[in-house]
Design a protein around this motif. Structure first.
Motif, PDB file in Angstrom:
ATOM      1  N   THR A 437      -4.957  -3.365  -8.262  1.00 14.55           N
ATOM      2  CA  THR A 437      -5.272  -3.326  -9.695  1.00 14.55           C
ATOM      3  C   THR A 437      -6.435  -4.252 -10.027  1.00 14.55           C
ATOM      4  O   THR A 437      -7.278  -3.921 -10.878  1.00 14.55           O
ATOM      5  N   GLU A 474      -0.049   4.314  -2.024  1.00 16.45           N
ATOM      6  CA  GLU A 474       0.187   4.496  -3.468  1.00 16.45           C
ATOM      7  C   GLU A 474      -0.767   3.628  -4.275  1.00 16.45           C
ATOM      8  O   GLU A 474      -1.298   4.056  -5.307  1.00 16.45           O
ATOM      9  N   THR A 475      -1.003   2.410  -3.805  1.00 17.42           N
ATOM     10  CA  THR A 475      -1.931   1.506  -4.505  1.00 17.42           C
ATOM     11  C   THR A 475      -3.337   2.081  -4.541  1.00 17.42           C
ATOM     12  O   THR A 475      -4.020   2.035  -5.576  1.00 17.42           O
ATOM     13  N   ARG A 477      -4.158   5.306  -4.339  1.00 18.33           N
ATOM     14  CA  ARG A 477      -4.179   6.492  -5.209  1.00 18.33           C
ATOM     15  C   ARG A 477      -4.213   6.091  -6.678  1.00 18.33           C
ATOM     16  O   ARG A 477      -5.006   6.624  -7.461  1.00 18.33           O
ATOM     17  N   GLU A 478      -3.353   5.158  -7.064  1.00 16.46           N
ATOM     18  CA  GLU A 478      -3.233   4.796  -8.478  1.00 16.46           C
ATOM     19  C   GLU A 478      -4.489   4.122  -9.011  1.00 16.46           C
ATOM     20  O   GLU A 478      -4.762   4.199 -10.224  1.00 16.46           O
ATOM     21  N   ASN A 479      -5.259   3.475  -8.134  1.00 17.73           N
ATOM     22  CA  ASN A 479      -6.420   2.725  -8.603  1.00 17.73           C
ATOM     23  C   ASN A 479      -7.750   3.363  -8.217  1.00 17.73           C
ATOM     24  O   ASN A 479      -8.812   2.778  -8.459  1.00 17.73           O
TER      25      ASN A 479
END
Length: 627
Positions: A437, A474-475, A477-479
């Motif tokens: 993030t 996942e980190t 992909r989300e960012n």
């Protein structure tokens, strides 16, 4: 001279050189070959040293006295051969025309020798010495004889060069091994060697039904020394106190520097069935330590008196080194805030304990860490990795804990506690998510200063966590990040575990760059690095400290850089704190620099607020740090 025996002798000596590493033995063989196969009556080898020429070996028996005339007189054909770097040939020393070296000529003629040949031993940019050949009868040295002598001279240079290279390689290997097991500041054993010695002591105690005493020594209020006089003065005090405490040890005891101002003393071979003897031993050791620490230390015209709190525990059959050290640590903390009288008896728990606004026991600190993790009180700070030309390449993510009473704690001050309490894997996953993030926010708000890569420190335990790959994916992909923007950094020793190496291959296949921390301190696992496409190798800051004024440290860094480059790695010098250190590591060939001189670790909010010149993403020009 017959060629076959001469060549056979040279071949036999070459075979011996494959296993023989001592230059003296090889040179002795060359002299013996000369006297046997070159039709000379005497031969010697003189070695060049800073103080002049020194006789290495001469034959036959008693001939060394003749050669020493040149050593003591400072004159003779060997000196001229070295001065002019060419052979010196005297067919007849009794010729009246021969007026050079009167003392040497008189001695040689008196000994019954009439002709001499001296050949310089030079090669590889170095002057090694001379090969001297003597005959009793005057006469011309034939071309074939001169050629045979020159062959021996070349071989002497080759053997001296090989022996010197072997000595240098062994020296570097010893220094690398020492650096991996000893504290760079005090020279004491570090945590790695401490646990090895403690394990050995416990094994011996199991066999002999004895006990091992562990003394945890914490210097009192040492932080005020650093705050008042500076870290350089604090380092000087630590070094001096370490030396004083070492002088109190029994044979077989181990004193190690654990971290900062904490030391551990392991004392073995105690009787397991005599409590009075144990008490007497503890009293004797603590009294010696306190007496050594009590003598004033002169710093900046001030006499400092440093005291220590010493916690003691005992272990024997069935004891675990980690538990034993933790028990000694807890004993020390109890004494830190006990009644003054209780501190005189560190081997016994105090009857009453008070409280201290700063000191925390390990158990209390563990409870606070659990709460800090649950409430996400931990922070991630970022420190730049700067190209040798001054441009930022990447940043390292560093875990911090802003403790409400102890201040900002670095990861090394609580990561072991996190591992023991089962929090480490969860904290590692949290760091990956926070880095993701933060990097996305950085790239969005300040793309001109966002780094190309963020390296996250992970332990072997975290790499083996089956949930971590999905957390990482996942980190990303989300960012909206690519895998090559999130790197992993491990200690070199982690590569000793084949399962860890297998997992790392999976991360590399997904595009994550790898970095090795403390490169050179765990050289026994270097062979495993060949199988991994590792990008960066970090030279431990203990190698960098003092490099600007210490040729031995510079040689050590040169050796580590050479090893890294042969493995296809780019080198990062950690702990660069001064302009002189920056210049020295650049000269040594390091590709990147990291340390306070390049930029202090800082949270993302501060980095976003700092004004930086515009430039390409991940390669922003850094302001020149202060010297």
């Amino acid at each position: 001279m017959t060629h076959d025996p001469f060549l056979q002798a040279l071949s036999a000596l070459a075979d011996a050189a494959q296993v023989e590493t001592r230059a003296s033995t090889l040179l002795t063989g060359l002299v013996d070959i000369a006297t046997e196969h070159l039709a000379v009556d005497g031969a010697g080898i003189m070695v060049a040293e800073s103080s002049g020429l020194r006789l290495a070996y001469a034959s036959p028996d008693g001939f060394d006295a003749l050669e020493r005339i040149q050593e003591t007189a400072g004159e003779g054909p060997c000196h001229d051969a070295l001065t002019f770097d060419e052979p010196v040939v005297v067919d007849d020393l009794s010729d009246p025309v021969q007026t050079a070296w009167p003392e040497f000529v008189a001695g040689v003629l008196a000994a019954g020798y009439g002709s001499v040949l001296a050949l310089p031993l030079t090669g590889g940019g170095r002057t090694w010495g001379t090969l001297d050949l003597y005959r009793r009868d005057p006469g011309t040295w034939r071309p074939a004889e001169l050629a045979g002598a020159q062959v021996l001279a070349h071989l002497a240079v080759a053997y001296l060069t090989v022996a010197d290279d072997r000595d240098e390689a062994r020296r570097v290997q010893r220094e690398l091994a020492h650096a991996g097991t000893h504290d760079a500041l005090t020279g004491l054993p570090n945590r790695v060697l401490l646990f090895d010695r403690l394990e050995q002591a416990l094994n011996a105690a199991r066999r002999d039904a004895g006990l091992v005493a562990v003394f945890f020594i914490d210097l009192d209020r040492f932080k005020s020394v650093n705050d008042t006089f500076g870290h350089a003065a604090g380092d000087l005090v630590l070094t001096l106190l370490a030396s004083r405490m070492s002088a109190t040890l029994r044979r077989g005891d181990t004193l190690a520097r654990l971290s900062g101002d904490e030391f551990v003393l392991v004392s073995a071979d105690l009787a397991g069935d005599d409590p009075d003897a144990r008490r007497a031993h503890v009293d004797t050791v603590t009294e010696r330590l306190r007496h050594a620490l009590a003598r004033p230390v002169r710093i900046a015209e001030v006499d400092l008196v440093v005291s220590a709190t010493i916690g003691v525990t005992f272990g024997g059959a069935g004891s675990d080194p980690d538990d034993l050290l933790a028990d000694a640590d807890r004993a020390m903390y109890r004494l830190k805030h006990a009644e003054p009288g209780a501190r005189d008896h560190p081997g016994e728990p105090p009857e009453r304990t008070g409280s201290h606004p700063v000191v925390r026991s390990a158990r209390q600190l563990e409870r606070e860490l659990v709460r800090a993790t649950a409430e996400e009180q931990l922070e991630v700070h970022y420190q730049p990795l700067v190209h040798r030309g001054g441009r930022r390449y990447a940043v390292e993510a560093l875990l911090r804990w802003p403790h409400p009473h102890l201040g900002l704690l670095v990861a090394t001050e609580f990561v072991d506690l996190a591992a023991r309490s089962g929090l480490l894997v969860g904290i590692g996953q949290w760091v990956v998510r926070r880095v993701g993030t933060d990097l996305a926010r950085w790239r969005e708000q300040r793309p001109d200063s966002a780094p190309a890569v963020v390296y996250v420190n992970v332990s072997s335990r975290e790499i083996l966590d089956p949930a971590l790959p999905e957390v990482v994916a996942e980190t990303l992909r989300e960012n909206g990040l690519r895998s090559d923007q999130l790197g992993l950094e491990l200690l070199e020793g982690s590569f000793a575990d084949p399962e860890v190496v297998t997992r790392l291959h999976e991360y590399v296949d997904r595009g994550h760059p790898l970095s090795i921390d403390d490169f050179g301190t765990g050289y026994s696992s270097l062979s495993r690095l060949v199988d991994l496409p590792v990008r960066l190798a970090k030279i431990d800051k203990s190698f960098v400290a003092g490099i600007e004024g210490d040729p031995r440290r510079r040689a050590l860094v040169d050796a580590v850089v050479t090893v890294a480059e042969h493995l296809g790695l780019q080198v990062v010098a950690e702990g660069v704190e001064t302009a002189a250190q920056a210049s020295a590591v650049r000269d040594a060939g390091c590709h990147y620099l990291q340390g306070w001189w390049c930029g202090a670790p800082a949270p993302l909010t501060r980095l976003l607020d700092e004004a930086r010149p515009s430039g390409s993403s991940g390669d922003a020009e850094l302001p020149t740090p202060p010297a």
